[in-house]
Write a protein that holds these residues in place. Structure first.
Motif, PDB file in Angstrom:
ATOM      1  N   ALA A   1       0.836  -1.207   0.000  1.00  0.00           N
ATOM      2  CA  ALA A   1       0.000   0.000   0.000  1.00  0.00           C
ATOM      3  C   ALA A   1       0.869   1.254   0.000  1.00  0.00           C
ATOM      4  O   ALA A   1       1.791   1.397   0.810  1.00  0.00           O
ATOM      5  N   GLY A   2       0.606   2.160  -0.941  1.00  0.00           N
ATOM      6  CA  GLY A   2       1.328   3.419  -1.038  1.00  0.00           C
ATOM      7  C   GLY A   2       2.600   3.360  -1.850  1.00  0.00           C
ATOM      8  O   GLY A   2       3.182   4.396  -2.177  1.00  0.00           O
ATOM      9  N   ALA A   3       3.059   2.153  -2.214  1.00  0.00           N
ATOM     10  CA  ALA A   3       4.286   2.007  -2.993  1.00  0.00           C
ATOM     11  C   ALA A   3       3.983   2.011  -4.488  1.00  0.00           C
ATOM     12  O   ALA A   3       2.832   1.867  -4.912  1.00  0.00           O
ATOM     13  N   GLN A   4       5.027   2.185  -5.287  1.00  0.00           N
ATOM     14  CA  GLN A   4       4.913   2.175  -6.734  1.00  0.00           C
ATOM     15  C   GLN A   4       5.575   0.919  -7.289  1.00  0.00           C
ATOM     16  O   GLN A   4       6.446   0.325  -6.644  1.00  0.00           O
ATOM     17  N   PRO A   5       5.181   0.476  -8.481  1.00  0.00           N
ATOM     18  CA  PRO A   5       5.870  -0.650  -9.108  1.00  0.00           C
ATOM     19  C   PRO A   5       7.370  -0.385  -9.224  1.00  0.00           C
ATOM     20  O   PRO A   5       7.803   0.758  -9.342  1.00  0.00           O
ATOM     21  N   LYS A   6       8.167  -1.442  -9.175  1.00  0.00           N
ATOM     22  CA  LYS A   6       9.627  -1.329  -9.186  1.00  0.00           C
ATOM     23  C   LYS A   6      10.135  -0.618 -10.434  1.00  0.00           C
ATOM     24  O   LYS A   6      11.080   0.177 -10.376  1.00  0.00           O
ATOM     25  N   ASP A   7       9.523  -0.878 -11.566  1.00  0.00           N
ATOM     26  CA  ASP A   7       9.980  -0.308 -12.835  1.00  0.00           C
ATOM     27  C   ASP A   7       8.946   0.672 -13.384  1.00  0.00           C
ATOM     28  O   ASP A   7       7.752   0.365 -13.421  1.00  0.00           O
ATOM     29  N   ALA A   8       9.419   1.856 -13.796  1.00  0.00           N
ATOM     30  CA  ALA A   8       8.516   2.882 -14.316  1.00  0.00           C
ATOM     31  C   ALA A   8       7.810   2.390 -15.577  1.00  0.00           C
ATOM     32  O   ALA A   8       8.387   1.671 -16.400  1.00  0.00           O
ATOM     33  N   TRP A   9       6.550   2.788 -15.717  1.00  0.00           N
ATOM     34  CA  TRP A   9       5.715   2.355 -16.834  1.00  0.00           C
ATOM     35  C   TRP A   9       6.226   2.902 -18.158  1.00  0.00           C
ATOM     36  O   TRP A   9       6.475   4.101 -18.306  1.00  0.00           O
ATOM     37  N   LYS A  10       6.395   2.035 -19.131  1.00  0.00           N
ATOM     38  CA  LYS A  10       6.784   2.411 -20.492  1.00  0.00           C
ATOM     39  C   LYS A  10       5.862   1.677 -21.452  1.00  0.00           C
ATOM     40  O   LYS A  10       5.725   0.451 -21.363  1.00  0.00           O
ATOM     41  N   ALA A  11       5.251   2.407 -22.363  1.00  0.00           N
ATOM     42  CA  ALA A  11       4.297   1.762 -23.261  1.00  0.00           C
ATOM     43  C   ALA A  11       4.149   2.540 -24.555  1.00  0.00           C
ATOM     44  O   ALA A  11       4.330   3.757 -24.594  1.00  0.00           O
ATOM     45  N   PRO A  12       3.791   1.847 -25.652  1.00  0.00           N
ATOM     46  CA  PRO A  12       3.367   2.551 -26.855  1.00  0.00           C
ATOM     47  C   PRO A  12       2.051   3.264 -26.577  1.00  0.00           C
ATOM     48  O   PRO A  12       1.407   3.036 -25.546  1.00  0.00           O
ATOM     49  N   GLU A  13       1.628   4.119 -27.493  1.00  0.00           N
ATOM     50  CA  GLU A  13       0.294   4.702 -27.372  1.00  0.00           C
ATOM     51  C   GLU A  13      -0.736   3.582 -27.356  1.00  0.00           C
ATOM     52  O   GLU A  13      -0.548   2.521 -27.964  1.00  0.00           O
ATOM     53  N   ASP A  14      -1.822   3.840 -26.646  1.00  0.00           N
ATOM     54  CA  ASP A  14      -2.859   2.815 -26.512  1.00  0.00           C
ATOM     55  C   ASP A  14      -3.328   2.283 -27.859  1.00  0.00           C
ATOM     56  O   ASP A  14      -3.565   1.079 -28.016  1.00  0.00           O
ATOM     57  N   LYS A  15      -3.457   3.172 -28.846  1.00  0.00           N
ATOM     58  CA  LYS A  15      -3.979   2.718 -30.141  1.00  0.00           C
ATOM     59  C   LYS A  15      -3.040   1.718 -30.805  1.00  0.00           C
ATOM     60  O   LYS A  15      -3.485   0.810 -31.524  1.00  0.00           O
ATOM     61  N   PHE A  16      -1.728   1.852 -30.551  1.00  0.00           N
ATOM     62  CA  PHE A  16      -0.776   0.911 -31.132  1.00  0.00           C
ATOM     63  C   PHE A  16      -0.803  -0.428 -30.408  1.00  0.00           C
ATOM     64  O   PHE A  16      -0.581  -1.478 -31.019  1.00  0.00           O
ATOM     65  N   VAL A  17      -1.086  -0.381 -29.106  1.00  0.00           N
ATOM     66  CA  VAL A  17      -1.278  -1.643 -28.385  1.00  0.00           C
ATOM     67  C   VAL A  17      -2.501  -2.360 -28.954  1.00  0.00           C
ATOM     68  O   VAL A  17      -2.475  -3.563 -29.231  1.00  0.00           O
ATOM     69  N   GLY A  18      -3.582  -1.588 -29.170  1.00  0.00           N
ATOM     70  CA  GLY A  18      -4.793  -2.169 -29.744  1.00  0.00           C
ATOM     71  C   GLY A  18      -4.552  -2.777 -31.112  1.00  0.00           C
ATOM     72  O   GLY A  18      -4.995  -3.899 -31.397  1.00  0.00           O
TER      73      GLY A  18
END
Length: 258
Positions: free
Chosen positions: A224-241
């Motif tokens: 609780a209150g912590a963040q995931p170990k690795d920062a979020w990196k992602a393509p734009e949502d439309k490219f994931v789709g």
């Protein structure tokens, strides 16, 4: 999406279900400066057996799974291929988002989540590092029966509504829908408190086309209150789709690849 249209199609789809065998992961999530690479090459020839797509003894063809380069966090993790980790599912499919939201499948909806073929493929890590799971549910070739497409639309609608209503079934959950109502994909970020005091952060993507529904869930579990170990990196949502839809439409019959 398009829940109004989906609701009106319920009666017709459930009538068809009675004869289903014949119905026949360096920016944030909005921009990572790259496009998703479609997975899969030549499409498989439609099977003469309507309960099993051609090209795989697991029911879902290997080419239907998205390329891991299209999965958020793959740039950091280099996930192993999904097809190598795929496992068939029998009975009603429990999508990861619904599982985390404790959204049970209503008895009357079980046919919507029981397709001609279904499978899940999980990659990544446990705990506070990101894991990913793609789930594919194939109802059949919609060119043989409009009921198959209606059933697919209803299954997608039930899934996305369960995600948007997560706080009702998982008290304390938050939901932020990132996709527009008319987008050809659903994208949302959810935080879901767990019984042990931890919190799951879930990035959820859903697409459907033809007679198939696909879910990509990417999640990490933290104290609780912590963040995931690795920062979020992602393509734009439309490219994931697009990365989800393109291979699915190469491998499964009746897809128009929107």
């Amino acid at each position: 999406m398009r829940t109004t249209r989906l609701a009106t199609a319920t009666a017709a789809a459930l009538v068809c279900l009675g004869a289903l065998s014949a119905c026949g992961p360096d920016n944030g999530s909005q921009d990572a400066g790259k496009t998703a690479a479609p997975a899969g090459a030549a499409g498989a020839t439609p099977s003469t057996n309507p309960t099993k797509p051609a090209g795989s003894d697991k029911g879902i063809p290997d080419k239907a799974w998205m390329d891991t380069k299209s999965i958020p966090m793959d740039e950091s993790y280099h996930y192993t291929p999904l097809a190598a980790n795929a496992k068939p599912v029998s009975g009603p499919v429990q999508f990861k988002g619904m599982e985390l939201c404790h959204a049970a499948i209503a008895k009357d909806d079980e046919p919507l989540f029981t397709g001609a073929a279904a499978a899940k493929a999980s990659v990544g890590f446990d705990g506070d590092r990101w894991a990913a799971q793609q789930t594919l549910l194939f109802h059949g070739d919609p060119t043989r029966s409009s009921g198959t497409k209606q059933t697919t639309n209803l299954a997608e609608g039930r899934l996305t509504e369960a995600l948007k209503s997560c706080a009702k079934t998982a008290p304390g959950a938050t939901v932020k829908v990132d996709s527009a109502p008319d987008a050809p994909y659903f994208a949302a970020v959810l935080t879901v408190p767990q019984a042990d005091g931890s919190t799951v952060t879930l990035h959820e993507y859903v697409v459907s086309d033809g007679g198939a529904v696909s879910e990509l869930a990417v999640w990490a579990t933290t104290k609780a209150g912590a963040q995931p170990k690795d920062a979020w990196k992602a393509p734009e949502d439309k490219f994931v789709g697009t990365g989800m839809t393109a291979p699915m439409c190469e491998a499964l019959p009746g897809c128009d690849g929107h």
